[in-house]
Design a protein around this motif. Structure first.
Motif, mmCIF file in Angstrom:
data_model
loop_
_atom_site.group_PDB
_atom_site.id
_atom_site.type_symbol
_atom_site.label_atom_id
_atom_site.label_comp_id
_atom_site.label_asym_id
_atom_site.label_seq_id
_atom_site.Cartn_x
_atom_site.Cartn_y
_atom_site.Cartn_z
ATOM 1 N N ALA A 14 42.995 34.486 55.097
ATOM 2 C CA ALA A 14 41.823 33.687 54.763
ATOM 3 C C ALA A 14 40.804 34.513 53.992
ATOM 4 C CB ALA A 14 41.198 33.137 56.034
ATOM 5 N N ALA A 15 40.605 35.764 54.432
ATOM 6 C CA ALA A 15 39.674 36.639 53.726
ATOM 7 C C ALA A 15 40.155 36.949 52.328
ATOM 8 C CB ALA A 15 39.483 37.944 54.516
ATOM 9 N N ALA A 16 41.482 37.195 52.199
ATOM 10 C CA ALA A 16 42.041 37.506 50.883
ATOM 11 C C ALA A 16 41.905 36.325 49.947
ATOM 12 C CB ALA A 16 43.507 37.913 51.013
ATOM 13 N N ALA A 17 42.069 35.095 50.486
ATOM 14 C CA ALA A 17 41.982 33.905 49.653
ATOM 15 C C ALA A 17 40.588 33.736 49.074
ATOM 16 C CB ALA A 17 42.366 32.667 50.474
ATOM 17 N N VAL A 18 39.556 34.225 49.811
ATOM 18 C CA VAL A 18 38.184 34.107 49.342
ATOM 19 C C VAL A 18 37.883 35.174 48.293
ATOM 20 C CG1 VAL A 18 35.771 34.300 50.012
ATOM 21 C CG2 VAL A 18 37.370 33.072 51.483
ATOM 22 N N THR A 19 38.381 36.403 48.526
ATOM 23 C CA THR A 19 37.989 37.524 47.683
ATOM 24 C C THR A 19 38.976 37.854 46.582
ATOM 25 O OG1 THR A 19 39.056 39.090 49.179
ATOM 26 C CG2 THR A 19 36.756 38.564 49.624
ATOM 27 N N ALA A 20 40.186 37.294 46.631
ATOM 28 C CA ALA A 20 41.210 37.677 45.664
ATOM 29 C C ALA A 20 40.834 37.234 44.260
ATOM 30 C CB ALA A 20 42.556 37.050 46.051
ATOM 31 N N PRO A 21 41.120 38.041 43.236
ATOM 32 C CA PRO A 21 40.833 37.641 41.858
ATOM 33 C C PRO A 21 41.778 36.535 41.417
ATOM 34 C CG PRO A 21 42.105 39.667 41.893
ATOM 35 C CD PRO A 21 41.755 39.352 43.317
ATOM 36 N N PRO A 22 41.414 35.777 40.404
ATOM 37 C CA PRO A 22 42.319 34.746 39.902
ATOM 38 C C PRO A 22 43.574 35.366 39.329
ATOM 39 C CG PRO A 22 40.466 35.057 38.395
ATOM 40 C CD PRO A 22 40.162 35.845 39.645
ATOM 41 N N LEU A 23 44.647 34.560 39.269
ATOM 42 C CA LEU A 23 45.913 35.076 38.767
ATOM 43 C C LEU A 23 45.782 35.568 37.337
ATOM 44 C CD1 LEU A 23 48.478 32.521 40.203
ATOM 45 C CD2 LEU A 23 48.159 34.891 40.871
ATOM 46 N N GLN A 24 45.033 34.838 36.500
ATOM 47 C CA GLN A 24 44.837 35.270 35.131
ATOM 48 C C GLN A 24 43.686 36.271 35.133
ATOM 49 O OE1 GLN A 24 47.163 34.338 32.918
ATOM 50 N NE2 GLN A 24 48.032 33.363 34.713
ATOM 51 N N ALA A 25 44.020 37.540 35.241
ATOM 52 C CA ALA A 25 43.040 38.584 35.493
ATOM 53 C C ALA A 25 42.011 38.661 34.374
ATOM 54 C CB ALA A 25 43.760 39.921 35.636
ATOM 55 N N ALA A 26 40.781 39.095 34.752
ATOM 56 C CA ALA A 26 39.712 39.235 33.770
ATOM 57 C C ALA A 26 40.005 40.378 32.811
ATOM 58 C CB ALA A 26 38.385 39.464 34.485
ATOM 59 N N GLU A 27 40.817 41.344 33.228
ATOM 60 C CA GLU A 27 41.143 42.504 32.399
ATOM 61 C C GLU A 27 42.437 42.266 31.629
ATOM 62 O OE1 GLU A 27 40.835 47.034 33.441
ATOM 63 O OE2 GLU A 27 42.778 46.290 34.125
ATOM 64 N N GLN A 28 42.366 42.431 30.311
ATOM 65 C CA GLN A 28 43.573 42.412 29.505
ATOM 66 C C GLN A 28 44.119 43.830 29.390
ATOM 67 O OE1 GLN A 28 43.556 39.758 25.897
ATOM 68 N NE2 GLN A 28 41.355 39.793 26.280
ATOM 69 N N VAL A 29 45.441 43.944 29.441
ATOM 70 C CA VAL A 29 46.087 45.249 29.350
ATOM 71 C C VAL A 29 46.970 45.261 28.113
ATOM 72 C CG1 VAL A 29 47.462 46.986 30.539
ATOM 73 C CG2 VAL A 29 46.155 45.317 31.879
ATOM 74 N N PHE A 30 46.694 46.198 27.217
ATOM 75 C CA PHE A 30 47.540 46.405 26.042
ATOM 76 C C PHE A 30 48.348 47.680 26.290
ATOM 77 C CE2 PHE A 30 43.939 44.417 23.267
ATOM 78 C CZ PHE A 30 44.175 43.180 23.855
ATOM 79 N N PHE A 31 49.562 47.498 26.816
ATOM 80 C CA PHE A 31 50.423 48.649 27.117
ATOM 81 C C PHE A 31 50.940 49.283 25.827
ATOM 82 C CE2 PHE A 31 50.906 46.392 31.220
ATOM 83 C CZ PHE A 31 50.674 47.443 32.097
ATOM 84 N N SER A 32 51.156 50.575 25.877
ATOM 85 C CA SER A 32 51.645 51.295 24.698
ATOM 86 C C SER A 32 53.005 50.793 24.234
ATOM 87 C CB SER A 32 51.734 52.790 24.999
ATOM 88 O OG SER A 32 52.682 53.033 26.038
ATOM 89 N N PHE A 33 53.818 50.271 25.175
ATOM 90 C CA PHE A 33 55.167 49.813 24.825
ATOM 91 C C PHE A 33 55.194 48.351 24.382
ATOM 92 C CE2 PHE A 33 54.543 49.540 29.427
ATOM 93 C CZ PHE A 33 54.734 48.175 29.647
ATOM 94 N N ASP A 34 54.041 47.688 24.364
ATOM 95 C CA ASP A 34 53.964 46.270 24.028
ATOM 96 C C ASP A 34 53.624 46.119 22.543
ATOM 97 O OD1 ASP A 34 53.412 43.598 23.739
ATOM 98 O OD2 ASP A 34 51.813 43.532 25.242
#
Length: 511
Positions: A14-34
């Motif tokens: 229940a606590a995790a459901a309140v505090t967990a970030p959305p699935l589509q994270a606010a941070e974009q990651v541009f990996f070197s291999f991408d």
């Protein structure tokens, strides 16, 4: 005991459901291999970094005689970290029928384990399912009006979906059940051999990840073809179920036969799934003319949703060089390593470096994981490390050391780009993005040879006032532009490596 454990876990969930970030994270990651996120490069080479195996492997072992995971404990499953607890869903094995009506094939009960460090695991007595006359075990309960839908026979994938407005659906899973044909409501396609059982793609939901309810009264692939599901995730507006098939259920684009490849089905609501499927990935040798001998892709991929990109590990199957000796398993001699894969749309995946083993099987005859490596959906960034769990598969059918191991990398350190010709300058340009703070995962930078970071507009023109030197190393080293990025405008980054640079860029982050 059940009440205590359930209460503690439900409170944590229940606590995790309140505090967990959305699935589509606010941070974009541009990996070197991408090469979609970093499409333009000059004088750069990509170096992938293999996983370092933990010295105490395997970190989760099979149970004693009479335990639900005595046959094996394999990460046909998932590891998530919620709060300060690592949660693992894996498959045990029971070699005989547990009740009348079980479909053909071994029953692999969904088992559960917990850890505070990802290395030392406990198997709590959940008190949910009677096994060998006792409920003192770590078997999760799967409920359905149709018994054969509850029997996990192969791969299991669990996802946490805190954005679902229905608390009873905030954990979702998919697995394979080998249903008898007569149990398949909605029918099945007539393509393929007349087997005695059917590869059912079964979905279930849960409030706590421990007690599950099957979705509907039929498999997600009812009315279609058999499907060996091994992956589950949400990307954009859809849920995706990925897994493997081979001919005659799937073929190359020209209709010719192909070995095991990854396919994907999708659903907007986790109830109704597409009948049409996507050809998601094959190993390069499978698509060559003629195909590379014995090369296949095993059970799709174990996947990690990073919001704007999917990364994962796929099984690099290689057929045995000769037919199995008489009396041995049909896949005796098969060998499997794990390779890196990436997707930018959640449907189509590719290998950044074909055939590179991110997790290689151990030395033949000497290591516990020397035959075949199995991928799980088991990636966690913890401190300065990326933790990855995996399993061993004894393709000879003797169940030798089929247990769960751990490997680590530098945090997000799957690979890096660096100067290919050392004495020449190098650079890359990212795809466009809007707003946010920028940072680098970088090593090897010095004050005498800094990286230059420029902000570009959507036409690759430098924007005045946005050029800085990066002189420090770090996992999340901020790029300190003098003013905020232009609001609402599409921009890109140019990162320049000076001649003689020893810099290694692992990833670019945009918050």
């Amino acid at each position: 005991m059940r009440t205590l454990i359930q209460g503690i876990l439900l409170a944590a969930v229940a606590a995790a459901a309140v505090t967990a970030p959305p699935l589509q994270a606010a941070e974009q990651v541009f990996f070197s291999f991408d090469d979609h996120s970093i499409p333009l490069q000059h004088n750069l080479k990509l170096t992938l970094v293999p996983v370092t195996k933990h010295p105490d492997n395997p970190v989760l072992r099979r149970g004693p005689a009479g335990a639900p995971d005595h046959g094996h404990a394999v990460l046909y499953g998932t590891v998530l970290k919620e709060g300060d607890t690592f949660r693992m869903w894996y498959l045990g094995m029971h070699e005989t029928e547990n009740k009348s009506g079980q479909a053909a094939g071994w029953w692999r009960p969904m088992c559960y384990a917990e850890s505070k460090d990802g290395v030392h695991w406990t198997k709590p007595e959940l008190g949910l399912y009677e096994f060998n006359g006792s409920k003192k075990n770590n078997i999760c309960l799967i409920e359905s009006d149709l018994y054969s839908l509850t029997r996990v026979n192969d791969f299991l994938s669990v996802m946490h979906d805190p954005e679902d407005p229905d608390p009873s659906r905030r954990y979702k899973c998919a697995y394979i059940a080998h249903q008898p044909f007569e149990d398949v409501k909605g029918g099945r396609s007539k393509i393929g051999p007349n087997e005695k059982r059917w590869g059912a793609f079964v979905c279930a939901t849960s409030a706590d990840g421990l007690t599950w309810k099957v979705v509907g009264d039929r498999p997600a692939n009812a009315g279609g073809e058999r499907f060996e599901v091994s992956g589950l995730y949400k990307f954009g507006d859809f849920y995706y179920g990925t897994g493997q098939l081979l001919s005659p259920w799937v073929s190359r684009a020209d209709g010719s036969d192909v070995g095991r490849v990854m396919l994907a089905y999708r659903s907007p609501d986790f109830v109704t799934w597409s009948k049409a499927k996507a050809f998601s990935m094959a190993r390069p040798g499978q698509l060559a003319n003629p195909p590379a001998k014995g090369q296949q892709m095993h059970m799709g991929a174990g996947l990690w949703n990073r919001g704007n990109v999917m990364v994962g590990l796929h099984g690099m199957w290689q057929d045995a060089e000769a037919k199995p000796p008489k009396g041995e398993s049909w896949n005796y001699g098969v060998r499997i390593d794990l390779g890196l894969c990436v997707s930018n749309n959640g449907i189509h995946f590719r290998e950044p470096v074909a055939g590179f083993p991110m997790i290689a099987r151990g030395k033949e005859g000497e290591a516990w994981d020397d035959i075949g490596i199995l991928q799980g959906h088991a990636f966690v960034n913890e401190g300065d490390k990326t933790m990855i769990w995996y399993s061993h598969w004894d393709t000879g059918g003797k169940l030798k050391t089929m247990e769960i191991g751990l490997g680590t990398l530098r945090r997000d350190g799957f690979g890096y780009v660096s100067n290919q010709v050392a004495e020449n300058e190098a650079e890359f340009i990212t795809t466009t993005f809007t707003g946010g703070k920028v940072s680098l995962n970088v090593d090897g930078v010095t004050a005498d040879a800094p990286l230059t970071v420029q902000l570009l507009d959507h036409l690759d023109q430098p924007i005045e006032g946005y050029e800085v030197k990066v002189t420090k190393n770090g996992l999340h080293e901020a790029v300190g532009f003098a003013k905020p990025l232009p609001a609402g405008k599409k921009v890109a980054l140019r990162v320049v490596f000076p001649a003689g640079s020893g810099a290694k860029v692992y990833a670019v982050y945009v918050e």
